[in-house]
Design an enzyme around this catalytic site. Structure first.
Site, PDB file in Angstrom:
ATOM      1  N   ASP A 217       0.911  -1.140   0.000  1.00 13.37           N
ATOM      2  CA  ASP A 217       0.000   0.000   0.000  1.00 13.37           C
ATOM      3  C   ASP A 217       0.947   1.185   0.000  1.00 13.37           C
ATOM      4  OD1 ASP A 217      -1.438   2.241   0.776  1.00 13.37           O
ATOM      5  OD2 ASP A 217      -2.863   1.072   1.932  1.00 13.37           O
ATOM      6  N   HIS A 218       1.084   1.840  -1.167  1.00 13.20           N
ATOM      7  CA  HIS A 218       2.195   2.795  -1.275  1.00 13.20           C
ATOM      8  C   HIS A 218       2.055   3.975  -0.313  1.00 13.20           C
ATOM      9  CE1 HIS A 218      -0.434   5.087  -4.007  1.00 13.20           C
ATOM     10  NE2 HIS A 218       0.396   6.104  -3.841  1.00 13.20           N
ATOM     11  N   HIS A 280      -5.615   2.830   1.396  1.00 10.03           N
ATOM     12  CA  HIS A 280      -4.848   4.015   1.793  1.00 10.03           C
ATOM     13  C   HIS A 280      -5.464   4.726   3.016  1.00 10.03           C
ATOM     14  CE1 HIS A 280      -2.867   3.241  -1.871  1.00 10.03           C
ATOM     15  NE2 HIS A 280      -3.506   4.055  -2.672  1.00 10.03           N
TER      16      HIS A 280
HETATM   17  C1  BG6 Z   1      -3.415   4.624  -6.372  1.00 10.33           C
HETATM   18  C2  BG6 Z   1      -4.771   4.638  -7.039  1.00 10.33           C
HETATM   19  O1  BG6 Z   1      -3.338   3.595  -5.426  1.00 10.33           O
HETATM   20  O2  BG6 Z   1      -3.205   5.866  -5.722  1.00 10.33           O
HETATM   21  C3  BG6 Z   1      -4.905   5.808  -7.993  1.00 10.33           C
HETATM   22  O3  BG6 Z   1      -4.959   3.424  -7.755  1.00 10.33           O
HETATM   23  C4  BG6 Z   1      -4.559   7.111  -7.307  1.00 10.33           C
HETATM   24  O4  BG6 Z   1      -6.235   5.888  -8.513  1.00 10.33           O
HETATM   25  C5  BG6 Z   1      -3.218   6.979  -6.602  1.00 10.33           C
HETATM   26  O5  BG6 Z   1      -4.507   8.133  -8.289  1.00 10.33           O
HETATM   27  C6  BG6 Z   1      -2.934   8.199  -5.758  1.00 10.33           C
HETATM   28  O6  BG6 Z   1      -1.629   8.085  -5.282  1.00 10.33           O
HETATM   29  P1  BG6 Z   1      -0.834   9.365  -4.806  1.00 10.33           P
HETATM   30  O7  BG6 Z   1       0.439   8.824  -4.276  1.00 10.33           O
HETATM   31  O8  BG6 Z   1      -0.675  10.235  -6.020  1.00 10.33           O
HETATM   32  O9  BG6 Z   1      -1.702  10.009  -3.788  1.00 10.33           O
END
Ligand code: BG6
Length: 528
Positions: A217-218, A280
């Site tokens: 989960d980045h 997230h």
């Molecule tokens: C991803 C989603 O996990 O996170 C995308 O699949 C989203 O839809 C993205 O745009 C948002 O990531 P960040 O790091 O730009 O907030």
């Protein structure tokens, strides 16, 4: 910086440079252990994630000398490409998305670490070719250490795992320290509902030990998200206030200005709840609310997060409409790959309650959406109003606003505190002031991308920032009633692109007497 008193508004102040001086504790040049040389196999190597996030992250890791050579990257995908064509395909994506400028010499070195296997995921020949590449990598120095990154639609995970095992490319870890490492990173969404997530967990567990499974989960790799625990547990001033006695409500917002960026088919089967909230935002909420862990070890932190998610109140199926609002931006149904009568939500707002001693009665409002007025991910901790307003006359016609602590996840990463102070002068006039710390000003060093940190941690065998089976399961359990009701009954509320989402989301918090932080386009940004 004093803002004149405003009628009850929740408009965030424009980000301003901080005046914070950072004193770095410990030796800043001290780096964590570099991972052993490893072969990283990316399934879905010509897909969007590989080009936008994985390849740029690996390039930056190499430029920063965070890995020991040789670390070799093997892409696997359907398209017929040579190794050189694969590198050429990635180059413009890395140039576009890398946080550091692409330097020709560094690129040549990176390109030399790339190779490619063309083939269908269900074809044995693909795995025979992959095995030959992995054997060659081991001979070059990776010594059999492997990470498999499943950056493919979840439907093909079982097939890939079964073929990897059949070709002896994965092995359950038994005496792990004596063997080359073998780990699998699984992209989110992990399953598409509670049932499929459980099946997926069962399936992967039939091949690998939990310690080899890295559910990514980045958001957990973002510096500002990691800082939530440091802020809470590294300062004695916050934790005593961090409870229902002092906190009135908490908002967690992930607003994006972009739409679905050509991912119509993916988004139709996903929607905002599976894409952002199940993973997230519930992860961010668990870091904001969990109890203090016994240590910063992977299992102690994950135990506390899991415990917290267990105390979040379950939605009753009949009550979903009172706690959750869905929206869809106008124009979504005209996007490629989207049904003309689609009910897929591109916006959701939800109220969660936590049945614990610490949080009883404090609402947590989570909100996420595409094509909104502003790109911002932020946690706003609203403190309780003062019990007795002494300044009524002086602040006549205006509202004394309770203090708000803002954890700014992105962009303009930082922390700010809004509180009330006396305006200089003969009278006791009060104004809201804002104290802001931004990472850029305080630390004067670039913040690395989440995927860099997470890929390195996986190569090191550190699972702290990855999701464990129990918390993924619990997060699905929590949102399952919402998915169930929304998929059974149409009723998505349309909203204008560039707005703050459907007005029904305002009503969700207004019925509790609260307001959202206003979403406002950055000054000078083009009209939606
Ligand atoms: C991803 C989603 O996990 O996170 C995308 O699949 C989203 O839809 C993205 O745009 C948002 O990531 P960040 O790091 O730009 O907030």
């Amino acid at each position: 910086m004093t803002e004149p008193l405003q009628p009850a508004s929740n408009k965030p102040p424009a980000p301003r440079p901080s005046s914070v001086t950072a004193e770095i504790l410990g030796d800043p040049s001290m780096k964590r252990r570099r991972p052993d040389p490893t072969a990283i196999v990316i399934f879905g190597a010509t897909g969007d994630l590989a080009g936008r996030k994985l390849a740029p992250a690996l390039y930056n890791i190499m430029v920063d000398h965070a890995i020991v050579e040789p670390t070799l990257i093997i892409g696997v995908s359907r398209g017929e490409l040579s190794d050189a064509q694969f590198a050429d395909k990635l180059k413009p994506r890395v140039a576009e998305f890398s946080r550091q400028k692409v330097d020709p010499a560094a690129w040549d070195k990176f390109a030399a670490s790339l190779s490619y296997v063309a083939g269908e995921f269900d074809n044995d020949a693909t795995y025979v070719a992959l095995k030959a590449k992995l054997d060659a990598a081991a001979a070059q120095g990776t010594r059999g250490n492997r990470v498999f990154y499943l950056s493919t639609p979840p439907a093909v995970f079982p097939m890939i795992m079964q073929k990897l095992q059949h070709h002896n490319l994965i092995e359950r870890c038994v005496q792990c320290d004596e063997k080359p490492s073998c780990r699998v990173i699984v992209e989110k969404p992990f399953g598409r509902d509670l049932k499929s997530a459980r099946e997926l967990n069962e399936m992967i567990a039939s091949y690998l030990d939990e310690s080899q499974i890295y559910r990514i989960d980045h958001y957990l790799g973002k510096e500002t998200v990691q800082n939530i625990l440091v802020l809470r547990f590294g300062n004695s001033i916050f934790e005593p206030l961090w409870n229902r006695n002092h906190i009135d409500y908490v908002e967690i917002t992930a607003a994006e200005t972009i739409g679905i960026e050509g991912r119509g088919a993916f988004y139709e089967s996903t929607g905002v709840v599976r894409d952002i909230i199940q993973n997230h935002l519930l992860q961010v909420m668990s870091l904001v609310t969990m109890e203090v862990p016994a240590s910063f070890s992977a299992d102690d932190i994950r135990d506390e997060k899991s415990q917290l998610l267990r105390s979040v109140r379950n939605y009753d199926l009949n009550d979903v409409a009172n706690h959750a609002v869905r929206g869809q931006y106008r124009g979504y149904r005209q996007e490629d790959g989207v049904a003309r009568d689609s009910q897929t939500p591109t916006f959701a707002a939800m109220r969660f309650m936590i049945d614990s001693w610490r949080w009883q009665g404090v609402p947590f409002y989570l909100r996420a959406g595409k094509k909104l007025a502003e790109r911002v991910t932020e946690v706003n901790i609203h403190f309780r109003a003062v019990p007795l307003v002494l300044f009524k006359e002086e602040a006549a016609g205006s509202v004394l606003q309770p203090a708000v602590l803002t954890l700014r996840i992105q962009p303009h990463e930082g922390i700010s505190l809004r509180f009330v102070a006396k305006v200089p002068g003969e009278n006791i006039n009060v104004g809201n002031v804002l104290m802001t710390m931004t990472y850029a000003d305080a630390f004067k060093r670039p913040i690395s991308e989440a995927y860099e940190r997470l890929l390195l941690d996986c190569m090191r065998g550190d699972a702290t920032l990855f999701n464990r089976r129990d918390s993924v399961d619990r997060a699905w359990e929590l949102i399952q009633p919402v998915l169930q009701i929304w998929e059974a009954t149409p009723g998505v509320h349309p909203y204008a692109p560039g707005s703050a989402g459907p007005v029904e989301a305002d009503a969700l918090v207004a019925q509790d007497g609260r307001v959202w932080r206003e979403l406002a386009p950055a000054p000078g940004s083009p009209a939606p």
